[in-house]
Design an enzyme around this catalytic site. Structure first.
Site, short mmCIF file in Angstrom:
data_model
loop_
_atom_site.label_atom_id
_atom_site.label_comp_id
_atom_site.label_asym_id
_atom_site.label_seq_id
_atom_site.Cartn_x
_atom_site.Cartn_y
_atom_site.Cartn_z
N CYS A 1 -20.65 109.34 -39.97
CA CYS A 1 -20.04 109.05 -41.28
C CYS A 1 -19.71 110.31 -42.08
CB CYS A 1 -20.93 108.14 -42.10
SG CYS A 1 -21.36 106.62 -41.24
N ASN B 1 -18.74 99.62 -44.95
CA ASN B 1 -18.91 101.00 -44.48
C ASN B 1 -18.01 101.22 -43.27
OD1 ASN B 1 -19.74 103.40 -43.35
ND2 ASN B 1 -21.93 102.93 -43.42
N HIS C 1 -19.64 108.66 -49.76
CA HIS C 1 -19.53 107.80 -48.58
C HIS C 1 -19.91 106.38 -48.99
CE1 HIS C 1 -19.91 106.03 -44.76
NE2 HIS C 1 -21.22 106.17 -44.62
#
Ligand code: COA
Length: 312
Positions: free
Chosen positions: A112, A267, A237
């Site tokens: 990520c 996500n 994020h």
């Protein structure tokens, strides 16, 4: 002159899966997912829409937005942990489809945090005068490695791609500071298991993320010669609203100064920060000369942040 973002693009798969849809597939509830994660829905790619297809669409949009041709691109960096196959790279696949005949191409793996790793890698080549334009793509088709019988992880993730073109921008603008880090001792908290599924210790990842995101954000603000009061907009994020809120609170920012794109997308790993950037540009939240902080964390463990003075 700093390297900066001169064009953005994204690909959002059409299919929307809401929390209510997930209620029908597993023992979960919209209420649990919304209150524990901030997610309301996510986009999931079709079976025949692979990672490279989404990367290609996002890249084409970014080139158009930057007003350059594919032939002008010197390097393509694709951050992903869900490539179509281990090799050739997704970067090579889209190099061919775009007709980027003068570009080198490679994938990079930082989960990520991959989008931030990509931006910072590209910055070095631009500022060394190695390349005029670099395409950075963060892309994931996480739906193909999610264990749809594991409610601990299945509710969190979505698919998508986000791309940027980096080039030189005017003095004072661009990526003005950065930080990258890793801690492989935390690999056991988030990884792809022997069944190729995402395996996660949510509480450990949560603790790490709360600790790291706020600190990295503060570090890049200080490195750029600013204080937290100077920050105009925060793009963390998009992993969990509670983790994002903790970073926002450490910067003393009001809620309207942080992207909460997570609501609509979940996500999307390497695509999440870039997707949120495009979303907030479209929402009119980001203006020339704004001080932006982009900060991410992910499996590895990895983390990274950049401070950007927005504009060409
Ligand atoms: N629906 C309903 N209940 C669920 C659930 C779901 N989708 N997932 C877990 N639960 C249950 C658990 O089984 C547990 O039940 P129990 O108390 O009976 O054992 C309960 O909810 C609480 O679980 P817990 O793990 O303590 O919840 P949490 O508040 O820590 O939230 C996460 C779980 C995964 C949302 C949170 O830990 C998190 O976001 N961690 C970071 C993950 C992340 O960001 N990963 C990607 C990094 S890039």
């Amino acid at each position: 002159m700093n390297a900066g973002i001169i064009g953005v693009g994204r690909c959002v798969p059409e299919k929307v899966v809401t929390n209510f849809d997930l209620e029908k597939m597993m023992d979960t509830s919209d209420e649990w997912i919304r209150t524990r994660t901030g997610i309301e829905e996510r986009h999931i790619a079709e079976d025949d829409q692979d990672t490279s297809d989404m990367a290609f669409e996002a890249a084409e949009n970014a080139l158009k937005d930057a007003g350059i041709t594919a032939e002008q691109v010197g390097l393509i960096l694709v951050a992903t942990v869900t490539p179509d196959q281990p090799f050739p790279s997704v970067a090579c696949m889209i190099q061919d489809r775009l007709g980027a005949t003068n570009a080198a191409a490679m994938d990079l793996s930082a989960a990520c945090a991959g989008y931030i790793y990509g931006l910072i890698t590209a910055k070095q080549f631009i500022e060394n005068n190695a390349y005029d334009y670099i395409l950075v793509v963060g892309v994931e088709k996480l739906s193909k490695i999610v264990d749809w019988s594991d409610r601990n992880t299945a509710v969190l993730f979505g698919d998508g791609a986000a791309a940027v073109v980096l080039g030189k921008v005017s003095d004072g603008r661009g990526i003005i500071s950065y930080e990258l880090g890793s801690d492989g001792s935390g690999a056991k908290y988030l990884y792809q298991n022997e069944n190729d599924h995402i395996a996660m210790n949510g509480r450990e990842v949560f603790k790490f993320a709360v600790r790291q995101m706020g600190q990295s954000a503060l570090n890049v603000i200080e490195k750029a010669g600013y204080t937290k009061n100077d920050v105009d907009y925060l793009i963390p994020h998009q992993a969990n609203i509670r983790i994002m809120e903790s970073a926002r609170q450490r910067l003393d920012l009001p809620p309207e100064k942080m992207s909460t794109a997570i609501k609509k997308y979940g996500n999307t790993s390497a695509a999440s920060i870039g997707n949120a950037l495009v979303e907030e540009l479209e929402n009119g939240k980001i203006h020339d000369d704004d001080l932006l902080v982009l900060v991410g964390f992910g499996g590895g463990l990895t983390w990274g942040a950049v401070a950007i003075k927005w504009g060409k």
